[in-house]
Motif scaffolding. Sequence first.
Motif, mmCIF file in Angstrom:
data_model
loop_
_atom_site.group_PDB
_atom_site.id
_atom_site.type_symbol
_atom_site.label_atom_id
_atom_site.label_comp_id
_atom_site.label_asym_id
_atom_site.label_seq_id
_atom_site.Cartn_x
_atom_site.Cartn_y
_atom_site.Cartn_z
ATOM 1 N N GLU A 126 0.800 -1.221 0.000
ATOM 2 C CA GLU A 126 0.000 0.000 0.000
ATOM 3 C C GLU A 126 0.835 1.273 0.000
ATOM 4 O OE1 GLU A 126 -3.256 -0.196 -0.443
ATOM 5 O OE2 GLU A 126 -3.038 -2.380 -0.461
ATOM 6 N N SER A 127 2.149 1.166 0.032
ATOM 7 C CA SER A 127 3.008 2.358 0.048
ATOM 8 C C SER A 127 3.329 2.780 -1.377
ATOM 9 C CB SER A 127 4.317 2.064 0.790
ATOM 10 O OG SER A 127 4.075 1.820 2.153
ATOM 11 N N PRO A 128 2.945 3.975 -1.789
ATOM 12 C CA PRO A 128 3.239 4.418 -3.154
ATOM 13 C C PRO A 128 4.717 4.382 -3.523
ATOM 14 C CG PRO A 128 1.559 5.821 -2.188
ATOM 15 C CD PRO A 128 2.038 4.902 -1.092
ATOM 16 N N VAL A 129 5.610 4.529 -2.555
ATOM 17 C CA VAL A 129 7.040 4.499 -2.889
ATOM 18 C C VAL A 129 7.479 3.147 -3.419
ATOM 19 C CG1 VAL A 129 7.716 6.345 -1.298
ATOM 20 C CG2 VAL A 129 7.662 3.966 -0.489
ATOM 21 N N HIS A 130 6.674 2.112 -3.217
ATOM 22 C CA HIS A 130 7.018 0.784 -3.718
ATOM 23 C C HIS A 130 6.236 0.415 -4.976
ATOM 24 C CE1 HIS A 130 9.373 0.250 -0.187
ATOM 25 N NE2 HIS A 130 8.353 0.193 0.636
ATOM 26 N N LEU A 131 5.462 1.369 -5.514
ATOM 27 C CA LEU A 131 4.554 1.064 -6.613
ATOM 28 C C LEU A 131 4.914 1.858 -7.865
ATOM 29 C CD1 LEU A 131 1.282 1.129 -4.508
ATOM 30 C CD2 LEU A 131 2.637 -0.871 -5.141
ATOM 31 N N ALA A 132 4.384 1.412 -8.991
ATOM 32 C CA ALA A 132 4.662 2.067 -10.260
ATOM 33 C C ALA A 132 4.058 3.462 -10.298
ATOM 34 C CB ALA A 132 4.108 1.226 -11.411
ATOM 35 N N ALA A 133 4.754 4.374 -10.969
ATOM 36 C CA ALA A 133 4.271 5.748 -11.090
ATOM 37 C C ALA A 133 3.035 5.806 -11.975
ATOM 38 C CB ALA A 133 5.366 6.628 -11.681
ATOM 39 N N PRO A 134 2.115 6.710 -11.677
ATOM 40 C CA PRO A 134 0.929 6.888 -12.524
ATOM 41 C C PRO A 134 1.317 7.376 -13.922
ATOM 42 C CG PRO A 134 0.647 7.967 -10.401
ATOM 43 C CD PRO A 134 2.080 7.594 -10.507
ATOM 44 N N ARG A 135 0.415 7.166 -14.860
ATOM 45 C CA ARG A 135 0.622 7.724 -16.197
ATOM 46 C C ARG A 135 0.347 9.222 -16.205
ATOM 47 N NH1 ARG A 135 -2.040 2.754 -17.301
ATOM 48 N NH2 ARG A 135 -4.070 3.810 -17.317
#
Length: 267
Positions: free
Chosen positions: A190-199
């Motif tokens: 759930e942490s955005p720092v570990h997830l792909a960047a939005p388009r």
Amino acid sequence: MEMDDAYQNAAHIPGGDGYPDKWAAAAAAFRHDATCETDLYYGESPRQVFDLFHPARLSKGLVIFVHGGYWLRFDKSFWSHLAAGPLAAGWTVAMPSYDLCPDVRIADIGQQIMTAIATIAERVPGPIRLIGHSAGGQLIARAAVPRPAAGWQDRLEKLVPVSPVADLAPLMQTTMNADLRIDAAEAMAESPVHLAAPRAETTVWVGGDERPAFLAQAYALATRWECRQVVTKGEHHFSVVEALAVPDSPLTAELLAEVRHGRDPAP
């Protein structure tokens, strides 16, 4: 606990405890005079509702604001006045509430926000801009991570996480975690720092006088996603988002600005 103090905002802001009452009063006064629909359901629980504020002229598109409060407190009724900036520029503004921890997990709240965005997007045509504050910054960032089933993402032009909690792992070391119940798996998922960047084009926004932990969180997200970051002088964690109520503020201007072609390069 040391980490409790790192994420404690009110104690480090003069008059910090008085802000919620001030927000609630300003929000109620704004709703009284605004053209709005309140308590529209997007889910089954009493808190899965949103308010919709309509501009005085033909809408340019949809702004959705997601509130913070460490996933533990507040609802949409505290923030109505923050619609003033986008409304003055001709945008429709939606503000959802959501269930709170410990009744649900942060991952559950994330799913609710994605459902809220999809529901609101079906109701309001045009381009979409998302803005969220603190825990709300995490929620909009998580919602914007590319996924095939989210058709509304094709309309998403801009994302502005304000003072986002982009990495949940440090909160595992706070007493809040008795209610948040974050574990290592949820922190990773759930942490955005570990997830792909939005388009969509993204700007991470944070106050220059915020707690070092929030400055670090904002920097980490902007670095991970290679996107624009703005640090505003003299703003703390509570005042930084209030600029959304001002039509000509830098925050409102950033949210509504014509998008550059694709995501911003790293600052």
